[in-house]
Design a protein around this motif. Structure first.
Motif, PDB file in Angstrom:
ATOM      1  N   ALA A 207       0.570  -0.920   0.062  1.00  0.00           N
ATOM      2  CA  ALA A 207       0.006   0.398  -0.105  1.00  0.00           C
ATOM      3  C   ALA A 207       1.147   1.367   0.090  1.00  0.00           C
ATOM      4  O   ALA A 207       0.768   1.718  -0.786  1.00  0.00           O
ATOM      5  N   TYR A 208       1.917   1.517   1.108  1.00  0.00           N
ATOM      6  CA  TYR A 208       2.840   2.413   1.186  1.00  0.00           C
ATOM      7  C   TYR A 208       2.964   2.491  -0.128  1.00  0.00           C
ATOM      8  O   TYR A 208       3.780   3.654  -0.772  1.00  0.00           O
ATOM      9  N   CYS A 209       3.494   1.464  -1.020  1.00  0.00           N
ATOM     10  CA  CYS A 209       4.760   1.980  -2.803  1.00  0.00           C
ATOM     11  C   CYS A 209       3.680   2.455  -3.755  1.00  0.00           C
ATOM     12  O   CYS A 209       3.819   2.266  -4.525  1.00  0.00           O
ATOM     13  N   ARG A 210       2.553   2.168  -3.083  1.00  0.00           N
ATOM     14  CA  ARG A 210       1.447   1.890  -4.388  1.00  0.00           C
ATOM     15  C   ARG A 210       1.449   3.254  -4.667  1.00  0.00           C
ATOM     16  O   ARG A 210       1.231   4.071  -5.397  1.00  0.00           O
ATOM     17  N   LEU A 211       2.004   4.365  -3.663  1.00  0.00           N
ATOM     18  CA  LEU A 211       1.715   6.090  -3.414  1.00  0.00           C
ATOM     19  C   LEU A 211       3.140   6.069  -4.486  1.00  0.00           C
ATOM     20  O   LEU A 211       2.510   7.214  -5.350  1.00  0.00           O
ATOM     21  N   PHE A 212       3.749   5.907  -4.871  1.00  0.00           N
ATOM     22  CA  PHE A 212       4.696   6.213  -6.113  1.00  0.00           C
ATOM     23  C   PHE A 212       5.185   5.182  -6.722  1.00  0.00           C
ATOM     24  O   PHE A 212       5.611   5.928  -7.764  1.00  0.00           O
ATOM     25  N   LEU A 213       4.754   3.694  -7.349  1.00  0.00           N
ATOM     26  CA  LEU A 213       4.403   3.107  -8.004  1.00  0.00           C
ATOM     27  C   LEU A 213       3.314   2.916  -8.685  1.00  0.00           C
ATOM     28  O   LEU A 213       2.200   3.017  -8.091  1.00  0.00           O
ATOM     29  N   PRO A 214       3.359   2.305 -10.311  1.00  0.00           N
ATOM     30  CA  PRO A 214       2.280   2.278 -10.645  1.00  0.00           C
ATOM     31  C   PRO A 214       2.281   1.093 -10.335  1.00  0.00           C
ATOM     32  O   PRO A 214       3.318   0.189 -10.215  1.00  0.00           O
ATOM     33  N   GLU A 215       0.884   0.358 -10.888  1.00  0.00           N
ATOM     34  CA  GLU A 215       0.387  -0.787 -10.500  1.00  0.00           C
ATOM     35  C   GLU A 215       1.303  -1.954 -11.577  1.00  0.00           C
ATOM     36  O   GLU A 215       1.364  -3.231 -10.535  1.00  0.00           O
ATOM     37  N   ARG A 216       1.483  -1.157 -12.060  1.00  0.00           N
ATOM     38  CA  ARG A 216       1.958  -2.932 -12.851  1.00  0.00           C
ATOM     39  C   ARG A 216       3.346  -2.544 -13.895  1.00  0.00           C
ATOM     40  O   ARG A 216       3.540  -0.892 -14.396  1.00  0.00           O
ATOM     41  N   ILE A 217       4.171  -2.683 -13.995  1.00  0.00           N
ATOM     42  CA  ILE A 217       5.589  -2.954 -14.263  1.00  0.00           C
ATOM     43  C   ILE A 217       6.481  -3.581 -14.990  1.00  0.00           C
ATOM     44  O   ILE A 217       6.171  -4.576 -14.285  1.00  0.00           O
ATOM     45  N   GLU A 218       6.765  -3.513 -16.063  1.00  0.00           N
ATOM     46  CA  GLU A 218       7.017  -4.576 -17.113  1.00  0.00           C
ATOM     47  C   GLU A 218       8.420  -5.021 -16.815  1.00  0.00           C
ATOM     48  O   GLU A 218       9.496  -4.588 -16.501  1.00  0.00           O
ATOM     49  N   LEU A 219       8.725  -6.373 -16.806  1.00  0.00           N
ATOM     50  CA  LEU A 219       9.378  -7.592 -16.486  1.00  0.00           C
ATOM     51  C   LEU A 219      10.365  -7.105 -17.365  1.00  0.00           C
ATOM     52  O   LEU A 219      10.517  -7.296 -19.167  1.00  0.00           O
ATOM     53  N   ARG A 220      12.047  -6.898 -17.003  1.00  0.00           N
ATOM     54  CA  ARG A 220      13.740  -6.464 -17.979  1.00  0.00           C
ATOM     55  C   ARG A 220      13.100  -7.599 -19.022  1.00  0.00           C
ATOM     56  O   ARG A 220      13.288  -9.386 -18.813  1.00  0.00           O
TER      57      ARG A 220
END
Length: 249
Positions: A207-220
């Motif tokens: 919940a805290y990280c969702r304050l500054f990260l989008p819900e989905r981030i692509e795998l390298r």
């Protein structure tokens, strides 16, 4: 003017720290003494343990204990440092494919490994979550949390195409402190980290990280390729790189 607590100079701090051996025989004796501290702490309160009890458990003269540990708090710090190195070693483990589905799943997987490590080592719970090791141990743990926050961001950035995060060191340090706070409650209530509190910590950190990260981030792409080929995915941590070798614990 009286000194404030914790304002001792370098010489005083050295007296409170374990004396690290340089020769092979000393390394073996030191490890045996730390083993003895771990055994004692598993079944006793820190208040019940002194240098003589450590000597008895290790079956050595008290002078051998005092040579390495000027105080029992120094012995507790030596054991705490072993545990902190063990947490570093967890970052070398291959990552389960299911943990690479999202940044949320990787964080949850890492926290699961740390929970299992804690629960396998009751003395680690007392020293690092119970705060029973003394000031030096608390300071070592606090410094480790700063580095662990950097490591958390490094792992995410190595695995995923992370977006720009302003001041990631502070944000992920806060994440680590949230994790510790929830687990500390579990330890105080149950003497271990329960599955319920593991999930509470996962939810709180996410919940805290969702304050500054989008819900989905692509795998390298490199990890997509490794997964498709059935190869294990391992991440060399920054703390391990800085140490130059795999932590031994």
């Amino acid at each position: 003017m009286a000194k404030k607590a914790g304002s001792e100079g370098p010489a005083a701090r050295r007296q409170l720290s374990p004396r690290k051996p340089s020769r092979e025989r000393g390394v073996i004796r030191f490890a045996a003494l730390v083993d003895a501290v771990e055994v004692l702490l598993a079944d006793h309160s820190p208040d019940e343990i002194g240098l003589y009890q450590i000597a008895d458990q290790a079956n050595v003269p008290p002078g051998s204990v005092y040579h390495f540990f000027p105080t029992k708090e120094a012995a507790f710090l030596a054991l705490a440092n072993r545990y902190l190195s063990g947490f570093e070693a967890l970052t070398l483990k291959p990552i389960a494919p299911s943990a690479l589905e999202s940044w949320q799943s990787l964080m949850a997987w890492d926290q699961k490994q740390a929970m299992h490590f804690y629960n396998r080592h009751p003395a680690a719970l007392k020293l690092l979550l119970g705060g029973f090791g003394g000031l030096e141990t608390r300071q070592a743990d606090a410094q480790y949390n700063i580095e662990a926050g950097k490591e958390m961001y490094h792992r995410l950035d190595t695995v995923f195409h992370m977006p720009f995060v302003r001041d990631p060191e502070t944000k992920f340090h806060i994440t680590i402190e949230i994790l510790d706070a929830v687990w500390r409650i579990s330890y105080l209530k149950h003497g271990r980290i329960t599955e319920k509190f593991y999930l509470e910590a996962v939810d709180a950190c996410t919940a805290y990280c969702r304050l500054f990260l989008p819900e989905r981030i692509e795998l390298r792409e490199v990890h997509r390729t490794n997964l498709a080929a059935g190869k294990p995915v391992c991440i060399v941590g920054q703390m391990t790189e800085a140490g130059g070798e795999e932590p031994g614990r």
